[in-house]
Design an enzyme around this catalytic site. Structure first.
Site, PDB file in Angstrom:
ATOM      1  N   GLU A 113      16.523   0.817 -34.770  1.00 40.50           N
ATOM      2  CA  GLU A 113      17.427  -0.311 -34.548  1.00 40.50           C
ATOM      3  C   GLU A 113      18.875   0.080 -34.822  1.00 40.50           C
ATOM      4  OE1 GLU A 113      17.741  -5.017 -35.891  1.00 40.50           O
ATOM      5  OE2 GLU A 113      16.624  -3.603 -37.143  1.00 40.50           O
TER       6      GLU A 113
ATOM      7  N   ARG B 247       8.362  -6.563 -38.597  1.00 42.02           N
ATOM      8  CA  ARG B 247       8.830  -7.521 -39.600  1.00 42.02           C
ATOM      9  C   ARG B 247       8.571  -8.959 -39.140  1.00 42.02           C
ATOM     10  NH1 ARG B 247      14.869  -5.547 -38.361  1.00 42.02           N
ATOM     11  NH2 ARG B 247      15.463  -6.991 -36.695  1.00 42.02           N
TER      12      ARG B 247
ATOM     13  N   GLU C 235       9.712 -11.149 -37.293  1.00 42.62           N
ATOM     14  CA  GLU C 235      10.582 -11.485 -36.161  1.00 42.62           C
ATOM     15  C   GLU C 235       9.781 -11.335 -34.871  1.00 42.62           C
ATOM     16  OE1 GLU C 235      15.204 -10.671 -34.818  1.00 42.62           O
ATOM     17  OE2 GLU C 235      14.402  -9.848 -36.679  1.00 42.62           O
TER      18      GLU C 235
ATOM     19  N   TRP D 142       0.842  -1.186   0.000  1.00 46.81           N
ATOM     20  CA  TRP D 142       0.000   0.000   0.000  1.00 46.81           C
ATOM     21  C   TRP D 142       0.881   1.240   0.000  1.00 46.81           C
ATOM     22  CZ3 TRP D 142       0.229  -3.528   4.030  1.00 46.81           C
ATOM     23  CH2 TRP D 142       0.906  -3.114   5.187  1.00 46.81           C
TER      24      TRP D 142
END
Length: 897
Positions: A762, A488, A490, A51
Site C-alpha cells: 500500500e 484488515r 476494510e 470465437w
C-alpha cells in the site's frame, strides 16, 4: 485386386488426405457467450457470440461466418430444431449479437459456427457450445425461507429438504441465491466448486442467483438437499465502525430445482414451508474476524437422503421478498486456485509456533489435526514478521482474522473455513495437539475465476519478481469485487484503486466479466445527483463520495474495457451513469472550475522527512480535480462518438475546452509553470492534455528535472503513479522512465521487491530501510494500486498495445522500447482473437524481435531502429497480418541513437 480397384482406393486416400489438409488450414475454437464459456444464467435478450480462429496460413482474415443456434445438441448438425442461422460476409468474430426469435426463459440453446477466410478456406463446424437463459421474475415459484425464529444467532443455520423422484431423470438445474452466503449439497455432493455465492452486489438493487447443472447428483428414489448459510457481506461486519446488518438482519435462502424427466414431463422442488432447519457446527463466521467451527456439533449425513434425525429440526419461516431484483451472473465466481505447502514451521523469539508459506496470498489454510474431543486450535494470520522475527498483526486493526477449530473424538480431521477468507503469508498456530508438521497445513489461494491472459518476463530477475507481485496483488484483491486490501477490517471496493489498476488487470487476466458485473453496482449505488461513492458496493454512507480520481471510475473503467475487449455494450449500459457523473462535476464547478468538495488527492504520495526547499510532493487537490474533470469529459466525447451521439459529442467538446481554459487561468503561469510544481501535477496535466501544445515539452522537461532533483526517484501517489512512465515515454523520456522503474532504493517499485515483498504494498515504505513499519493503522502489504506500472511494462517493454481506434486488439500495435540495461523481454497476451506475442533480445548490438499475430487481426510493428534487410537499413515500421515473424535491427546505427 484389379487395377481399377487399386486406382479407386488411391483416389479415395488422396481425397481424404486432401480434405483433411483442407480442414486443418483453418479452425474455430474458444466459443463464448457474453464473454463466458457455456453460461447458465444469461439475462441478455440478445446474447453476443464470440470465437477465435486458428490458421496455418499467414495474413488470414475471416471473410464470412455461419452461425446456427438450436434447442437440441444432437440435432444441430442435421438442421433440426434450428431457431436461428446467422450468416454474413464479415470479419467480425467477437461479440456478435444473436438476432433470432425471442429467447425463452430458462431454456438451453446450443450453437456452433464455421468460417471462411480470405484465402478461400472454409473451416469445419466448431464444437457445439451452449448458453442457458435465466429466470424471469414470473418463473420463480420458490419462497424465501429462514430460521424459525428471529435470526439472532451467530451460528450458521442448516436447511434441509428430502424428496422422492419417481421417474428417470433427463436433466436437472438448481437455481439458488441467499441473503448471506451459502454452500449447497445434493445427496452429500457439493453443488458447484465456487465459494462466497451469491457474490457481493448492491443487494438492495440486485441480487445474483446461480445456476448449477445437478443432473448427475440426483437419482430415482429418495433425494435430499442440504444448504448451510453464513452472514457474509449481507449481515456480517463490513465497513467501518463495527457496523453489521448493513443490508438486513435476516439470512434467507431461495432455491428452485427444475427437473425434466426422460418422458418429457417436468417437476419443480423449491424452498417453501416444508423445509426444515437446525444449527450446525459453524459457531460464528465473519469476513473480518474469521470462523469458529466445532466439530462436536456436526450432524453426520445431514445433507444426504438417509439422514433420519431431522425430526428434531424445526420448521422454516417464510420471509417476504424484498425490493431487490434477482439477476443472473454476469461475472466469474470465486473459486480455489493455487495451493502452497508450508515452507517451514518455526518458533519465533517470543516462542510462538509460526508457519511460513512463502507467498502473501488470499484464502485460507487447510489444517489436518487429530486429538481429544474439545481440543481448541487457533490459526491467526499475518503478512509480515517484525524485524526481530515475531508475528505481526497490528496492521490488521480490529480484524481478528482467526479461524478456530474444536476437535471431535480422537479421529483425524481436515478443517477449512466456509464463509471467510484471510490475507496472509504467515500463520500462527495455537493449541495444536502433538507436534505440528509442515505436511499438516496447506494454504489455498481463492479469487475470482478469471482466465490468465498475460505473461511477462525480462532478463532482470527483480522486474520478474515485480510482475509476480503485481499478479498476486490482483489475485488477492479480485475476490468478487476489486478490494483495496484483503487482510484488515476494510476489504472494500475502493473506486480509486480499481480505476488506477484496470488496464494492468486486463493484461494479466480476463477481467471483462469481472468489471462488467462490478460496474453495474457502480451504477446502482450512484446517487441521484450523480455522486459516485468512495466504495462499491457502498457500505460507508450515501454522501461519502465524489472524490476526483475515485468517482471517475464511472467513466474510466467502461472506456478501458471497451478498448481492451471491444465491448461497445458496456459503454451503452454505463453511458447514463457516465453522463450523471460528469453532470455532477459540472454542477459543482463555478465558471467551469471544480474547486469545491472533499478529495483524497494524490493518495499516499511520497512524503520526504525534511523537504523545506519548496519541492515537497503535495499536489493541490483541486488542480487534480480539474484534470480528472477534463479526463472524464474527454471520455464522454470518445464514448459519444462510438455510440453515434453527435449532439453529445458537440456538447462535451465545448465543455472540455472550457474546463481546460479554466485550468490554465487558475493553475498555470504564463511561462507554463504549474502552481503545484510536483511530479503528479505535471504528469496529470500532460497525460490529460491540459496544457497548450506549445508548452507541453517544457512541462515534460520540468517533470524530468523534478525526478532528477529527487535522485531519480518518484514522488507520486495513487493518482499520479499510473501515468508517470507513460507521460515520460510519450514526451521522449523513456530513459527516465526506465531509471524510475529500475530504481532499487526507496521510494521505488523495486524497493519492496528488494525487501522481500511477494505482493504490491500500500505504501512505498511499508517496511522502512531500518526494518521498522509504517503507520500500522494503514499499512497493507497486499494493495494493488501501485502495480499499475504493469500497464507500462506490457505496452513499452514488451510493446503490446491495442489500437484505440480499432479496439479489442482487432488492430494490434507492437512497439517495444528496450532500455534499463535489459538484454531480453517477452510479453504474451491472449486477446479476444487469440495470442499475440512479442519477444526480443539484444545480441552483439542487434535487436532481434519475434512476433506472433493471431488470425483475423493485423498489426503495426515499430522497431527501435531501422530494419536490416540484406544488410541494408530500411524503415523501422511495417504493417503485417497474422502469423509468426522475425525482425532484426542494428542498435548501434546512428538512427538508433
Amino acid at each position: 485386386m484389379n487395377n481399377l480397384t487399386i486406382k479407386s482406393l488411391l483416389l479415395t486416400v488422396l481425397l481424404v488426405s486432401s480434405l483433411t489438409g483442407f480442414t486443418q488450414k483453418i479452425s474455430v475454437s474458444d466459443l463464448k457467450v457474453e464473454q463466458l464459456s457455456n453460461p447458465l444464467s444469461v439475462d441478455a435478450p440478445a446474447p453476443r457470440l464470440s470465437w477465435k480462429i486458428k490458421s496455418t496460413l499467414k495474413n488470414t482474415i475471416q471473410a464470412s461466418y455461419d452461425i446456427r443456434v438450436g434447442t437440441n445438441k444432437n440435432n444441430l448438425a442435421s438442421g433440426k430444431g434450428i431457431v436461428w442461422t446467422g450468416s454474413a460476409k464479415s470479419d467480425q468474430s467477437v461479440l456478435i449479437p444473436y438476432a433470432g426469435p425471442e429467447l425463452q426463459s430458462k431454456k438451453r440453446y446450443f450453437w456452433q459456427v464455421k468460417v471462411k477466410d480470405n484465402h478461400g478456406n472454409t473451416s469445419a463446424w466448431s464444437d457445439v457450445q451452449y448458453w442457458q437463459t435465466g429466470l424471469k421474475a414470473a418463473d420463480w415459484t420458490a419462497q424465501w425461507i429462514s430460521v424459525s425464529t428471529t435470526d439472532t444467532s451467530a451460528r450458521s443455520p442448516l436447511f434441509r429438504k428430502a424428496f422422492i423422484l419417481k421417474k428417470k431423470i433427463k436433466s436437472a438445474l438448481a437455481y439458488m441465491t441467499v441473503k448471506g452466503l451459502y454452500e449447497a449439497h445434493i445427496n452429500g455432493q457439493r453443488v458447484g466448486d465456487s465459494y462466497f455465492a451469491p457474490g457481493w452486489t448492491s443487494y438492495r438493487k440486485h441480487l445474483q442467483y446461480q445456476v448449477y447443472d445437478v443432473t448427475a447428483s440426483l437419482k430415482t428414489g429418495t433425494n435430499a438437499i442440504g444448504v448451510v448459510v453464513g452472514d457474509g457481506w449481507f449481515k456480517g461486519r463490513i465497513g467501518f465502525g463495527h457496523q453489521r446488518r448493513v443490508y438486513g438482519d435476516t439470512r434467507a435462502l431461495l432455491m428452485q430445482l427444475e427437473i425434466e424427466y426422460t418422458d418429457g414431463t417436468k417437476e419443480s422442488i423449491h424452498t417453501d414451508e416444508s423445509w426444515k432447519t437446525a444449527y450446525g457446527p459453524i459457531m460464528a463466521s465473519d469476513i473480518y474476524d474469521g470462523e469458529t467451527y466445532d466439530a462436536r456439533q456436526e450432524k453426520s449425513g445431514w445433507n444426504t437422503a438417509g439422514y433420519t434425525e431431522d425430526q428434531s429440526w424445526t420448521n422454516v419461516r417464510i420471509v417476504e421478498k424484498g425490493t431487490e431484483q434477482l439477476v443472473g451472473m454476469s461475472g466469474p465466481m470465486v473459486s480455489k486456485h493455487e495451493q502452497f505447502k508450508a515452507l517451514k514451521v518455526f518458533k519465533t523469539p517470543k516462542g510462538e509456533t509460526v508457519v511460513d508459506f512463502g507467498q502473501n496470498l488470499v484464502g485460507w489454510v487447510m489444517l489436518k489435526a487429530k486429538g481429544p474431543a474439545g481440543t481448541r486450535i487457533t490459526l491467526s494470520h499475518a503478512e509480515v514478521l517484525t524485524k526481530a522475527g515475531d508475528f505481526y498483526t497490528v496492521n490488521l486493526r480490529t480484524a481478528k482474522a482467526q479461524n478456530v477449530y474444536i476437535l471431535k473424538e480422537n479421529t483425524e480431521q481436515v478443517f477449512e473455513p466456509h464463509f471467510t477468507f484471510q490475507g496472509f503469508r504467515y500463520v500462527k498456530v495455537e493449541g495444536y495437539p502433538g507436534e505440528l508438521k509442515s505436511e499438516d497445513l496447506t494454504a489455498v489461494a481463492i479469487y475470482s475465476d478469471m482466465e490468465v491472459t498475460g505473461k511477462f518476463s525480462t532478463s532482470n530477475p527483480l522486474l520478474n519478481q515485480l510482475q509476480h507481485n503485481i499478479e498476486w496483488g490482483q489475485k488477492g484483491n479480485f475476490v468478487d469485487v476489486p478490494t483495496d486490501c484483503p487482510q484488515r477490517d476494510e476489504r472494500l471496493g475502493w473506486t480509486g484503486d480499481a480505476q488506477a489498476f484496470a488496464n494492468t488487470a486486463a493484461y494479466n487476466m480476463d477481467v471483462a466479466g469481472f468489471f462488467t458485473k462490478w460496474m453495474k453496482d457502480v451504477q446502482a449505488d450512484q446517487q441521484p445527483s450523480g455522486l459516485i461513492p468512495h466504495v462499491i458496493p457502498n457500505v460507508i454512507g450515501a454522501n461519502d463520495g465524489a472524490s476526483a480520481g475515485w468517482a471517475d471510475v464511472s467513466t474510466i473503467i467502461p472506456w478501458d474495457m471497451y478498448v481492451a475487449y471491444g465491448d461497445k455494450r458496456i459503454l451503452e449500459v454505463q453511458y447514463e451513469s457516465m453522463k450523471k457523473w460528469v453532470g455532477y462535476m459540472s454542477a459543482a464547478a463555478k465558471n467551469n472550475l471544480w474547486n469545491t468538495g472533499s478529495h483524497f488527492g494524490d493518495w499516499l504520495f511520497y512524503r520526504p522527512e525534511d523537504d523545506n526547499d519548496g519541492r515537497a510532493a503535495v499536489t493541490d487537490k483541486y488542480l487534480i480535480a480539474q484534470t480528472f474533470y477534463a479526463h472524464s469529459t474527454q471520455i464522454m466525447i470518445n464514448a459519444a462518438q462510438v455510440l453515434g451521439k453527435k449532439d453529445d459529442v458537440e456538447k462535451y467538446t465545448i465543455l472540455l475546452h472550457a474546463i481546460k481554459d479554466a485550468f490554465i487561468k487558475e493553475y498555470m503561469t504564463g511561462n507554463g509553470r504549474l502552481v503545484s510544481s510536483t511530479q503528479t501535477a505535471y504528469v496529470l496535466a500532460l497525460q490529460f492534455d491540459m496544457l497548450p501544445e506549445a508548452m507541453r515539452k517544457s512541462a515534460a522537461d520540468r517533470l524530468v528535472r523534478n525526478i532528477r532533483d529527487y535522485g531519480n526517484h518518484l514522488t507520486t501517489g495513487f493518482l499520479g503513479t499510473p501515468y508517470l512512465c507513460h507521460v515520460l515515454t510519450r514526451f521522449g523520456h523513456t530513459d527516465v522512465a526506465y531509471n524510475l522503474l529500475m530504481q532499487e532504493s526507496y521510494p521505488s517499485w523495486l524497493y519492496p521487491v528488494k525487501m522481500g515483498a511477494t505482493t504490491i504494498w500500500e505504501r512505498w515504505d511499508g517496511i522502512k530501510p531500518d526494518g521498522s513499519f509504517q503507520t500500522p493503522d494503514m499499512n497493507s502489504y497486499n494493495h494493488y494500486a501501485y502495480g499499475a506500472i504493469g500497464d507500462w511494462m506490457y505496452r513499452n517493454i514488451a510493446g503490446i498495445n491495442s489500437d484505440p481506434t480499432v479496439p479489442g486488439y482487432k488492430k494490434i500495435s507492437i512497439s517495444p522500447k528496450p532500455g534499463g540495461k535489459l538484454t531480453s523481454a517477452s510479453g504474451e497476451l491472449n486477446t479476444p482473437y487469440g495470442w499475440v506475442t512479442s519477444t526480443w533480445k539484444i545480441e552483439n548490438g542487434v535487436f532481434k524481435l519475434d512476433v506472433q499475430v493471431p488470425a483475423n487481426t493485423t498489426a503495426s510493428v515499430t522497431l527501435p531502429a531501422p530494419i536490416l534487410i540484406d544488410g541494408r537499413e530500411t524503415v523501422n515500421n511495417t504493417e503485417i497480418g497474422s502469423g509468426s515473424y522475425h525482425f532484426e535491427c542494428n542498435m548501434t546505427s546512428p538512427a538508433a541513437k
